[in-house]
Every structure is written in C-alpha cells, then in structure tokens.
Design a protein around this motif. Sequence first.
Motif, PDB file in Angstrom:
ATOM      1  N   LYS A 210      -8.282   4.233  17.338  1.00  0.00           N
ATOM      2  CA  LYS A 210      -8.817   4.243  16.473  1.00  0.00           C
ATOM      3  C   LYS A 210      -8.891   4.670  15.181  1.00  0.00           C
ATOM      4  O   LYS A 210      -8.483   4.280  13.932  1.00  0.00           O
ATOM      5  N   THR A 211      -8.088   6.294  14.957  1.00  0.00           N
ATOM      6  CA  THR A 211      -8.023   6.214  13.803  1.00  0.00           C
ATOM      7  C   THR A 211      -6.015   6.249  13.287  1.00  0.00           C
ATOM      8  O   THR A 211      -6.733   6.620  12.028  1.00  0.00           O
ATOM      9  N   MET A 212      -5.648   5.263  14.097  1.00  0.00           N
ATOM     10  CA  MET A 212      -4.558   5.084  13.880  1.00  0.00           C
ATOM     11  C   MET A 212      -4.975   3.243  13.348  1.00  0.00           C
ATOM     12  O   MET A 212      -4.079   3.107  12.102  1.00  0.00           O
ATOM     13  N   ILE A 213      -5.776   2.777  13.344  1.00  0.00           N
ATOM     14  CA  ILE A 213      -6.448   1.652  13.197  1.00  0.00           C
ATOM     15  C   ILE A 213      -6.724   2.013  11.718  1.00  0.00           C
ATOM     16  O   ILE A 213      -6.730   1.629  10.285  1.00  0.00           O
ATOM     17  N   LYS A 214      -7.431   3.748  11.670  1.00  0.00           N
ATOM     18  CA  LYS A 214      -7.887   3.889  10.216  1.00  0.00           C
ATOM     19  C   LYS A 214      -6.765   4.129   9.301  1.00  0.00           C
ATOM     20  O   LYS A 214      -7.315   4.179   8.149  1.00  0.00           O
ATOM     21  N   GLU A 215      -5.907   5.070   9.491  1.00  0.00           N
ATOM     22  CA  GLU A 215      -4.790   5.076   8.705  1.00  0.00           C
ATOM     23  C   GLU A 215      -3.824   4.106   8.008  1.00  0.00           C
ATOM     24  O   GLU A 215      -4.022   3.958   6.545  1.00  0.00           O
ATOM     25  N   LEU A 216      -3.805   3.000   9.431  1.00  0.00           N
ATOM     26  CA  LEU A 216      -2.997   1.755   8.334  1.00  0.00           C
ATOM     27  C   LEU A 216      -4.244   1.212   7.449  1.00  0.00           C
ATOM     28  O   LEU A 216      -3.513   0.645   6.669  1.00  0.00           O
ATOM     29  N   HIS A 217      -5.649   1.495   7.948  1.00  0.00           N
ATOM     30  CA  HIS A 217      -6.599   0.498   6.408  1.00  0.00           C
ATOM     31  C   HIS A 217      -6.730   1.201   5.312  1.00  0.00           C
ATOM     32  O   HIS A 217      -6.414   0.760   4.446  1.00  0.00           O
ATOM     33  N   SER A 218      -6.014   2.867   4.716  1.00  0.00           N
ATOM     34  CA  SER A 218      -5.792   2.702   3.780  1.00  0.00           C
ATOM     35  C   SER A 218      -4.974   3.198   3.458  1.00  0.00           C
ATOM     36  O   SER A 218      -4.949   3.212   2.325  1.00  0.00           O
ATOM     37  N   TYR A 219      -3.696   2.593   4.709  1.00  0.00           N
ATOM     38  CA  TYR A 219      -2.697   2.944   3.492  1.00  0.00           C
ATOM     39  C   TYR A 219      -3.199   1.701   2.160  1.00  0.00           C
ATOM     40  O   TYR A 219      -1.879   1.113   1.638  1.00  0.00           O
ATOM     41  N   ILE A 220      -3.282   0.504   3.121  1.00  0.00           N
ATOM     42  CA  ILE A 220      -3.609  -0.869   2.336  1.00  0.00           C
ATOM     43  C   ILE A 220      -4.075  -1.124   1.626  1.00  0.00           C
ATOM     44  O   ILE A 220      -4.504  -1.161   0.925  1.00  0.00           O
ATOM     45  N   HIS A 221      -5.651  -0.147   1.615  1.00  0.00           N
ATOM     46  CA  HIS A 221      -6.515   0.724   0.865  1.00  0.00           C
ATOM     47  C   HIS A 221      -6.470   1.877   0.834  1.00  0.00           C
ATOM     48  O   HIS A 221      -8.166   2.447   0.813  1.00  0.00           O
ATOM     49  N   PRO A 222      -6.113   2.395  -0.063  1.00  0.00           N
ATOM     50  CA  PRO A 222      -6.452   3.570  -0.228  1.00  0.00           C
ATOM     51  C   PRO A 222      -7.539   4.398  -0.896  1.00  0.00           C
ATOM     52  O   PRO A 222      -8.363   5.120  -0.539  1.00  0.00           O
TER      53      PRO A 222
END
Length: 342
Positions: A210-222
Amino acid sequence: IFGVSGLQVFAAEASGPTHDKVHPRIGITAKWIWSIYTGLTLILVVLLMLGGMNWFDSVCHAFATTGTGGFSTKQASVAYYNSPYIEYVISIFMFISGINFTLLLLFVNRKFKKVIDNAELKWYFWSVAGFTAIIAVVLYYTSPMGAEEAFRKSLFQVISLHTSTGFATDDYMLWTPVLWGLLTIVMVIGACAGSTGGGIKVSRVIVLFKTMIKELHSYIHPKSIRKVNLDGKPVEHEIVRSINVYIVTFVIIFASSVFMVAFDGKDLVTNFTAVLTTINNMGPGLAEVGPTGNFSNFSVFSKFVFMFDMLAGRLELFPLLILFHPSAWKDLISKRAEARKF
C-alpha cells in the motif's frame, strides 16, 4: 533487565508491526492466548489419533504443528503416513496456527465481524488459496498426479512454508522449477503477525504494498495527500517507518549472510534459500537444503551464520541486534550501579 514494561515484552513476543491486546491487562491476554494454544494442540492430538497415529506421534506432531516447529518423529516427515486424512488435518491446523492469535481469541469470543473484516487475515487466506491453485494446476499438467493429489500436495506444501512449519509430504525439488520460485515467494511472505509462524509477516507485506501504491499516486498527483490504511484505520507514520527500517535491516542481514556462506563453494540456489529458510525459520529450502536435504555439509562457520540468522528471525531482528548495541549495555551497567547504592 533492560527496564522494559509488560507491554514491551508482549510487543517483542507478538511478532509484527502492530500488537493488539484484547484486555487491558497483558497477563489476562497471555492466559487467554495460552488457553487457545493448548486447546488447539489437544484437539489436534485427538484428530491425529483418529487418523491412525499412535499417541506419541500424535502428541509430537501436534506440538510441531501448533507451534509451527515442523519436526516429525519420522525421517520422511508427514509423507511417511501416506494418509490424505492426516495431511488435510495438519494442513488445516497449520493454517490456523499461522493466524494472529488475538484474532483467534476474538473468534472464540464470538466477535466474528472483526475477524472476517481483518485485512491481514483476508490477504493471508487469498495468498494461500492463490498459490495453492496455481501450483495445483501446474502439478496436474506436469506430473502424474491426479487432481485431488495435486491439490492436496500443493495445499500442504504452501501452508507448510507459508506458516514456516516445514513439514513435507512430497519432494518439491522433483517438481517443475517454476514452482520453486512460487514456493520461495511463499517463504518470504510468512504467516500473520502475532502467530507462531515466521517470515516477514503478511501485515508488513500489506503495508509495503500500500505504501508503494501511495508513492506511485503521489508521483502522478504531487499535491495530493493520502494515508496508508489498514482495517479502515490510517497506519501511523512511525509504523510505516519501522516497517521500512525492518525490511532494510532484513535485506542487509540476508545479503551479508548469503555472502558469508558463499565461501563454502555451494551453488547460489542452495546458499540463497539456506539463508532464507533460517532467517525466516522455515525448515527446508531448495537444492541441497530441500525437503530431503539438510545443513550437515556446510562448514562450522556457515552453521554459526545460520544460528545467528535463526535467532534474529525468531526474535524479529531488533531484540537480538540490541544486544550488540553499546548504549544498551551502558544503560544496563548504570542501572545496576544505581541499584547497588541502595
């Protein structure tokens, strides 16, 4: 002697990133958990005796199943009995023993909704089901096994390695090599936090994913702000940080151990899985340390490395590493010096 409280002792023993106590007093929680543990063991003894085991073998296998220890009274392990009934019974109890014991306590107290809604239990169940289904299908098409036998052998071996029990009903080194990779993944994941099983623990894998998914999302939506949630509650940053530190520490100890045992000149698969199975308390690995192999051909130095890895894995790494931290001993010496003054 390090001045820790009862809750810290409970946390050190209840492996995993989070620790749920179902009663304000740790002593009461411990007694309830012991009662469940004892009850499971006694029930398993009776069921194994009904399956044709004598009382001695039943008691020994019940202890080795509920405690996920995996030692059998027979050289061929559970395969010696050649009994589908015994294999299914032990599979079920290995699975139960891989569940967080506080969840089992909630189940006994008839709080079924909390048990069913638990995220770690869901992931654990579907992990066992998924790996079992894939391996069973591959075995059915690549071996002379029938559908039922392929399912049974797959189920038993997946649960055995998932819970770090280490029993065996078949030599999986004779299976097609792609299945070795799947079993290696199962060894890494391990059982649930708060169970008798080893491995990284399912809860840590969930948080990491879930942390990995969260980080990927933050790259797309900073500019977005997202929290890692588990069981409908946000996971505290300190827990996420501790899991990350745990994984880094695990990788460092693992890589160092593989490097040190490599001096014995054995192949990479043997060295890799020998360290993996010891640090995760699995029992068998692959190649020379597979279900029909052992560690006798390793050097004395390598065996000391394995002993350290087994202790580190069983104690969740940090409690053992604390013993090598100078400040811990300084605090202990100073506390004892103060005690002598009185």
